[in-house]
Motif scaffolding. Structure first.
Motif, PDB file in Angstrom:
ATOM      1  N   GLU A 225      71.586 -15.558  22.208  1.00 38.30           N
ATOM      2  CA  GLU A 225      70.117 -16.199  22.386  1.00 38.30           C
ATOM      3  C   GLU A 225      69.403 -15.486  23.354  1.00 38.30           C
ATOM      4  OE1 GLU A 225      70.069 -20.617  21.944  1.00 38.30           O
ATOM      5  OE2 GLU A 225      71.832 -20.314  23.093  1.00 38.30           O
ATOM      6  N   ASN A 226      70.211 -14.901  24.340  1.00 31.49           N
ATOM      7  CA  ASN A 226      69.336 -14.259  25.593  1.00 31.49           C
ATOM      8  C   ASN A 226      68.962 -12.817  25.065  1.00 31.49           C
ATOM      9  OD1 ASN A 226      68.654 -15.459  28.071  1.00 31.49           O
ATOM     10  ND2 ASN A 226      70.959 -15.652  28.144  1.00 31.49           N
TER      11      ASN A 226
ATOM     12  N   PRO B  93      65.425 -10.685  30.043  1.00 31.87           N
ATOM     13  CA  PRO B  93      66.799  -9.887  30.575  1.00 31.87           C
ATOM     14  C   PRO B  93      66.463  -8.582  31.298  1.00 31.87           C
ATOM     15  CG  PRO B  93      67.084 -10.481  28.299  1.00 31.87           C
ATOM     16  CD  PRO B  93      65.754 -10.612  28.513  1.00 31.87           C
ATOM     17  N   PHE B  94      65.264  -8.122  31.131  1.00 26.91           N
ATOM     18  CA  PHE B  94      64.807  -6.662  31.692  1.00 26.91           C
ATOM     19  C   PHE B  94      64.357  -7.049  33.091  1.00 26.91           C
ATOM     20  CE2 PHE B  94      61.083  -4.327  33.369  1.00 26.91           C
ATOM     21  CZ  PHE B  94      61.615  -3.043  33.038  1.00 26.91           C
TER      22      PHE B  94
ATOM     23  N   GLN C 259      51.582  -9.296  23.086  1.00 30.26           N
ATOM     24  CA  GLN C 259      51.866 -10.495  22.589  1.00 30.26           C
ATOM     25  C   GLN C 259      52.316 -11.260  23.673  1.00 30.26           C
ATOM     26  OE1 GLN C 259      55.389 -10.815  20.275  1.00 30.26           O
ATOM     27  NE2 GLN C 259      54.122 -11.853  18.558  1.00 30.26           N
TER      28      GLN C 259
ATOM     29  N   MET D  37      65.030 -12.212  20.347  1.00 27.94           N
ATOM     30  CA  MET D  37      63.860 -12.882  20.086  1.00 27.94           C
ATOM     31  C   MET D  37      63.770 -14.013  19.057  1.00 27.94           C
ATOM     32  SD  MET D  37      62.132 -11.810  22.594  1.00 27.94           S
ATOM     33  CE  MET D  37      60.493 -12.311  22.664  1.00 27.94           C
TER      34      MET D  37
ATOM     35  N   LEU E 135      64.928  -7.370  19.665  1.00 21.84           N
ATOM     36  CA  LEU E 135      65.590  -7.200  20.934  1.00 21.84           C
ATOM     37  C   LEU E 135      64.966  -7.881  22.132  1.00 21.84           C
ATOM     38  CD1 LEU E 135      67.662  -3.958  20.702  1.00 21.84           C
ATOM     39  CD2 LEU E 135      68.540  -6.147  20.208  1.00 21.84           C
ATOM     40  N   SER E 136      65.374  -8.743  22.943  1.00 24.88           N
ATOM     41  CA  SER E 136      64.550  -9.119  23.879  1.00 24.88           C
ATOM     42  C   SER E 136      64.417  -8.157  25.135  1.00 24.88           C
ATOM     43  CB  SER E 136      65.085 -10.503  24.535  1.00 24.88           C
ATOM     44  OG  SER E 136      66.355 -10.240  25.210  1.00 24.88           O
ATOM     45  N   SER E 137      65.089  -7.024  25.278  1.00 25.55           N
ATOM     46  CA  SER E 137      64.871  -6.048  26.233  1.00 25.55           C
ATOM     47  C   SER E 137      65.256  -4.728  25.489  1.00 25.55           C
ATOM     48  CB  SER E 137      65.758  -6.283  27.353  1.00 25.55           C
ATOM     49  OG  SER E 137      66.884  -6.559  26.950  1.00 25.55           O
ATOM     50  N   PRO E 138      64.747  -3.676  25.995  1.00 29.46           N
ATOM     51  CA  PRO E 138      64.627  -2.401  25.679  1.00 29.46           C
ATOM     52  C   PRO E 138      66.344  -1.999  25.783  1.00 29.46           C
ATOM     53  CG  PRO E 138      63.188  -2.155  27.288  1.00 29.46           C
ATOM     54  CD  PRO E 138      63.832  -3.689  27.327  1.00 29.46           C
TER      55      PRO E 138
ATOM     56  N   GLY F  24      56.772 -15.084  20.130  1.00 26.05           N
ATOM     57  CA  GLY F  24      56.977 -14.079  21.112  1.00 26.05           C
ATOM     58  C   GLY F  24      57.902 -14.645  22.430  1.00 26.05           C
ATOM     59  N   LYS F  25      58.787 -15.606  22.007  1.00 24.75           N
ATOM     60  CA  LYS F  25      59.765 -16.197  22.815  1.00 24.75           C
ATOM     61  C   LYS F  25      61.088 -15.589  22.671  1.00 24.75           C
ATOM     62  CE  LYS F  25      57.273 -20.485  23.302  1.00 24.75           C
ATOM     63  NZ  LYS F  25      57.217 -21.821  22.817  1.00 24.75           N
ATOM     64  N   VAL F  26      61.794 -15.711  23.754  1.00 22.86           N
ATOM     65  CA  VAL F  26      63.142 -15.322  23.503  1.00 22.86           C
ATOM     66  C   VAL F  26      63.814 -16.332  23.078  1.00 22.86           C
ATOM     67  CG1 VAL F  26      65.332 -14.678  24.818  1.00 22.86           C
ATOM     68  CG2 VAL F  26      63.170 -13.903  25.720  1.00 22.86           C
TER      69      VAL F  26
ATOM     70  N   GLU G  96      64.013  -2.946  16.061  1.00 20.25           N
ATOM     71  CA  GLU G  96      64.283  -3.016  17.413  1.00 20.25           C
ATOM     72  C   GLU G  96      63.304  -4.196  18.257  1.00 20.25           C
ATOM     73  OE1 GLU G  96      63.872   0.128  20.612  1.00 20.25           O
ATOM     74  OE2 GLU G  96      64.386   1.282  18.880  1.00 20.25           O
ATOM     75  N   THR G  97      62.262  -4.469  17.475  1.00 16.87           N
ATOM     76  CA  THR G  97      61.390  -5.575  18.165  1.00 16.87           C
ATOM     77  C   THR G  97      62.312  -6.918  18.338  1.00 16.87           C
ATOM     78  OG1 THR G  97      59.192  -6.489  18.260  1.00 16.87           O
ATOM     79  CG2 THR G  97      60.239  -6.400  16.099  1.00 16.87           C
TER      80      THR G  97
ATOM     81  N   LYS H 161      57.467  -0.706  18.255  1.00 19.71           N
ATOM     82  CA  LYS H 161      56.892  -1.591  19.251  1.00 19.71           C
ATOM     83  C   LYS H 161      58.173  -2.408  19.592  1.00 19.71           C
ATOM     84  CE  LYS H 161      53.441  -4.968  20.468  1.00 19.71           C
ATOM     85  NZ  LYS H 161      51.831  -5.116  20.026  1.00 19.71           N
ATOM     86  N   ILE H 162      58.621  -2.304  20.843  1.00 16.80           N
ATOM     87  CA  ILE H 162      59.375  -3.139  21.464  1.00 16.80           C
ATOM     88  C   ILE H 162      59.439  -4.278  22.281  1.00 16.80           C
ATOM     89  CG2 ILE H 162      61.271  -1.230  21.314  1.00 16.80           C
ATOM     90  CD1 ILE H 162      60.962  -1.493  24.633  1.00 16.80           C
ATOM     91  N   THR H 163      60.341  -5.067  22.407  1.00 11.28           N
ATOM     92  CA  THR H 163      60.038  -6.339  23.381  1.00 11.28           C
ATOM     93  C   THR H 163      60.638  -6.019  24.705  1.00 11.28           C
ATOM     94  OG1 THR H 163      60.384  -7.655  21.445  1.00 11.28           O
ATOM     95  CG2 THR H 163      60.003  -8.779  23.499  1.00 11.28           C
ATOM     96  N   VAL H 164      59.672  -6.419  25.666  1.00 16.37           N
ATOM     97  CA  VAL H 164      60.503  -6.638  27.069  1.00 16.37           C
ATOM     98  C   VAL H 164      60.465  -7.842  27.713  1.00 16.37           C
ATOM     99  CG1 VAL H 164      60.486  -5.533  29.384  1.00 16.37           C
ATOM    100  CG2 VAL H 164      59.740  -3.892  27.525  1.00 16.37           C
ATOM    101  N   GLY H 165      61.628  -8.622  27.477  1.00 19.28           N
ATOM    102  CA  GLY H 165      61.544 -10.102  27.885  1.00 19.28           C
ATOM    103  C   GLY H 165      62.388 -10.209  29.219  1.00 19.28           C
TER     104      GLY H 165
END
Lengths: 671, 160
Positions: free
Chosen positions: B34-35, A387-388, A298, B38, B90-93, B46-48, B87-88, A381-385
């Motif tokens: 916000e950080n 912060p990572f 995505q 998502m 969340l902006s990071s794992p 698809g934005k944080v 979980e999706t 499905k997770i998001t890697v944004g």
């Protein structure tokens, strides 16, 4: 004309297939007639692609909505400026644009080298033609830009309003020039591997191409950041979106190559490594294209009809297999001298530089594909944004920043402690003074603020280390040239050592970018308030007064709502901001057009977030420190790269001398 | 007198920093959320959340501000969103279970690369010149003379 455009694509494919086969057969069969025949194909393919591109552009200019692609990305009201840019607004056109650039590059390479590098040229041309064939196959049989609509509609759907920005005309072509440019070094590297001509010839041919592609990709990324900053209205410029990552990864690998290649040139080392880096850079560009066009990951950048994933995946797999096979089978021929005098040397520091660049590259790659891995392994499905990426890449980036200051001033072969002390004493002192001066000024509450503090210290250290090099070189020239003035001698020094001092200027640009990112990421503040006309919002020492709201019918499809904001500092009006919202007929979401006042210290960034019928409005303001440093850094990089790329006869002479010396030194070892 | 002025200046600077920190406090708490999350808009942008400017994002921010005002902590709000959207959101794992590999792998690769490079460099060094070979630096008659001769050498090369 549409028929001609479609037909020439087919002709281009047929000629490219013939050219590729003819080049290979000519070399294999030692047939000069075939070679001469094949040599005509690059120009013919280019002419066909140019005609096809012209046909598509004509479709946009003349509002030919019988073409599905023109209907999907244009309409009658669209400015001609954007109609020209709509060419690459969607998947089909962007693939044609890619092909147009690649065939143009191929012809530049052809005319530059056809009489000079006979051993490598047939293979290099064949490799480029194979890549062109892949794109032409897609254009002809999978995603044809000349697909028709049986009953043409009156008007088109129009270009996405977010894309109707002047950066749309600049950013994608610059990025493509970079992306596609890496095909040339790849083609010569493959040619060297296939033909087993693995001396430094291919490197000499491709170094400037790599630098050129690197420059365009670097500028393309910065232009994209600038576009995001003014268009998306969130106060930022980089979101670690998968497609941004896709453009960032080849840049990192190419940067590693541009550094490590110097070791091969100076010391005849790391041939396998450099070959791998060139190939990997190209692989990363295809991987990036796969991400954009697969729809698997995505992203805000993904094309609407992202359906070409499997084709690109297959192409990617084929390239990787061929590259690995060729490297493994040519390992004995890639044997280098590989001797290191000391762990404390420029060679060693470049190796660590490569490790850090590839470390960031791998972290970015891993973060980009991890959602797919997670879904495959856990079904989640997770998001890697951001912060990572910020947590992983920032520490590695800081080591890299330090190396920018260390690498260029540490001696080749072996640095001694005396040498280190002499070169680093002043930069270290300046770094420590910066640390002491900033300590009471900057907040150090969180991890990000500490990283920012360290970044500023390292920036001061690196800048001092680079400026010291300029200063010492200029002083030495002045002591030898009686009566020379400082700036004159500085200019002569830089001009006579273009690669070295041009490289330092690029490094200064990088320091500015690091400082700009650190300052703007850590110290940005913002506020948002719903205001009636005449009311004000205070943010630090600024007062912003909402003065009026104007509605302008810009075109029959676009309405602009503009807020006027008076910006005061210490009761003195310093600026009038005019943020706006643009409404396009048939689009659900309005487009935000921010207004920015940029200074060297900070940007005042105003967004019209919302408004009501009573003319009250929600105004959001950011104070983003040091953002202009980022853009200035980009222009400094552009300037430095131009100096590096400028043709240099003296450098060629020096290289010949070096080669002669190397031959003398290494001849017995190679026997 | 000068000492008093110095202390006063330092105190003023500290007060300024403290003031900046406290005024940023409330906004920083919302920014943390916000950080971490998502945007959940229908367009799947698809934005944080902190980067999103759509109307859904504005509503979501208002919703979180209310939750914070009602006394919920950042962690509680984030956990509630994970329960609701999975979980999706969340902006990071997360840093647990399989997701830990996302965080660890880049550093493992870097360490492995570093180890590999150190081994390669050592092997290359063994092939290279012995460590005690004279490089001339320490033996140089004087720093300036050595430097000048190096510059002269370079200039000779340039101008040859």
């Amino acid at each position: 004309m549409n028929d001609i455009g479609e037909f020439t694509l087919l002709i281009a494919l047929a000629v490219a297939l013939y050219g590729c086969a003819a080049y290979v057969m000519a070399v294999r069969g030692n047939r000069i007639d075939l070679y001469l025949s094949a040599d005509k194909t690059p120009v013919i393919v280019w002419v066909c692609v140019v005609i096809s591109s012209a046909a598509l552009w004509r479709g946009f200019i003349t509002n030919d909505f019988s073409l599905q692609y023109v209907w999907a990305y244009s309409n009658k009201e669209l400015d001609t400026f954007y109609k020209l840019a709509s060419f690459w607004g969607g998947q089909k056109g962007s693939l044609l644009f890619w092909t147009l650039i690649l065939t143009t590059y191929m012809n530049v390479v052809y005319f530059q080298n056809r009489k000079k590098n006979i051993r490598l040229m047939p293979y290099a041309m064949a490799v480029m033609l194979v890549i062109i064939i892949f794109f032409l196959l897609l254009l002809n049989f999978s995603t044809n830009p000349f697909e028709r609509i049986p009953l043409p509609p009156e008007d088109g759907r129009g270009l996405n309003p977010l894309l109707q920005n002047y950066w749309m005309v600049i950013h994608p072509p610059t990025l493509y020039l970079g992306y596609v440019g890496f095909t040339v070094p790849f083609a010569f590297a493959m040619a060297a591997l296939i033909s087993k001509n693995l001396d430094d010839g291919w490197i000499r041919l491709t170094k400037k191409w790599t630098l050129l592609a690197w420059f365009f990709l670097c500028m393309g990324n910065l232009f994209g950041a600038s576009w995001a900053y003014v268009e998306l209205g969130w106060g930022g410029y980089w979101a670690w979106d998968p497609v941004e990552n896709a453009a960032f990864m080849p840049l990192l690998v190419a940067t590693a190559f541009l550094h490590s290649i110097q070791i091969q040139e100076k010391k005849d080392m790391m041939k396998v490594w450099n070959m791998s880096l060139v190939l990997l850079t190209f692989v990363m560009t295809i991987f990036g294209t796969f991400i954009t066009r697969s729809g698997l990951i995505q992203s805000v950048h993904t094309f609407d009809e992202a359906t070409l994933g499997y084709y690109f995946l297959a192409f990617l797999a084929a390239i990787v297999i061929v590259c690995v096979y060729l490297i493994l089978t040519r390992l004995p021929l890639l044997k280098s001298k590989n001797e290191l005098d000391s762990l404390l040397s420029r060679e060693a520091s470049f190796l660590i530089n490569n490790l850090m660049l590839l470390g960031i590259g791998f972290a970015t790659f891993w973060g980009t594909i991890f959602p797919i891995i997670s879904e495959a392994v856990r079904g989640v499905k997770i998001t890697v944004g951001p912060p990572f990426y910020n947590q992983v890449n920032v520490p590695i980036g800081l080591v890299l920043l330090a190396l920018i200051g260390i690498g260029p001033v540490i001696a080749w072969r072996r640095a001694t402690w005396v040498n280190l002390k002499k070169n680093f004493q002043i930069p270290v002192i300046i770094g420590l003074v910066t640390a002491a001066v900033l300590f009471p000024i900057v907040p150090l509450g969180g991890r990000s603020e500490i990283f920012t503090y360290v970044t500023f210290i390292l920036c001061a250290f690196v800048m001092a280390s680079i400026l010291r090099e300029f200063l010492n070189g200029t002083r030495a020239r002045m002591s030898l040239e009686e009566g020379g003035n400082f700036f004159g001698e500085l200019g002569i020094l830089t001009w006579r050592n273009k690669r070295r001092y041009g490289g330092y200027i690029v490094h200064i640009g990088m320091v500015l970018i690091f400082a700009g990112i650190a300052g703007s990421q850590s110290y940005s503040i913002h506020d948002q308030k719903h205001l009636k006309i005449g009311e004000s919002l205070k943010l630090r020492d600024y007062t912003l007064t909402y003065e009026k709201l104007t509605v302008v019918e810009a075109t029959s499809v676009k309405t602009r709502v503009i807020a006027q904001i008076g910006v005061y500092k210490n009761n003195k009006r310093v600026w009038t901001g005019r943020p706006e919202k643009e409404f396009y007929k048939g689009q659900n979401q309005p487009v935000t057009e921010v207004d920015v006042r940029s200074t060297i210290v900070e940007d005042i960034y105003i967004i019209l977030a919302d408004f009501s019928e009573d003319e009250s409005a929600t105004i959001k303001v950011y104070l983003n420190p040091m953002v202009s440093w980022l853009w200035t850094g980009g222009w400094v990089i552009a300037f430095g790269t131009m100096i590096c790329m400028w043709p240099d006869r003296l450098e060629q002479r020096r290289r010949l001398d070096r080669m002669k010396k190397q031959e003398a030194i290494f001849a017995p070892a190679q026997e | 007198m000068k000492t008093h002025q110095g202390i006063l200046a330092i105190l003023l600077a500290l007060a300024l920093v403290a003031g900046l920190a406290s005024s940023a406090g409330a906004a920083a708490v919302l920014a943390d959320i916000e950080n971490a999350l998502m945007c959940k808009c229908d367009d799947k942008c698809g934005k944080v959340l902190i980067n999103c400017t759509c109307s859904t994002a504005d509503k979501t921010r208002a919703e979180y501000t209310k939750m914070l005002d009602s006394g919920l902590t950042v962690d509680q709000i984030i956990n509630m969103q994970v329960d609701k959207y999975g979980e999706t959101v969340l902006s990071s794992p997360t840093k647990s279970g399989f997701n830990l590999t996302a965080w660890a792998m880049p550093f493992v690769a870097l360490l492995a690369g570093g180890f590999g490079i150190s081994k390669i460099m050592e092997s290359w060094k063994r092939k290279g010149a012995p460590e005690d070979q004279d490089t001339g630096d320490e033996e140089a008659p004087s720093k300036s003379a050595k430097y000048s001769s190096r510059i002269q050498e370079e200039l000779d090369k340039i101008e040859s």
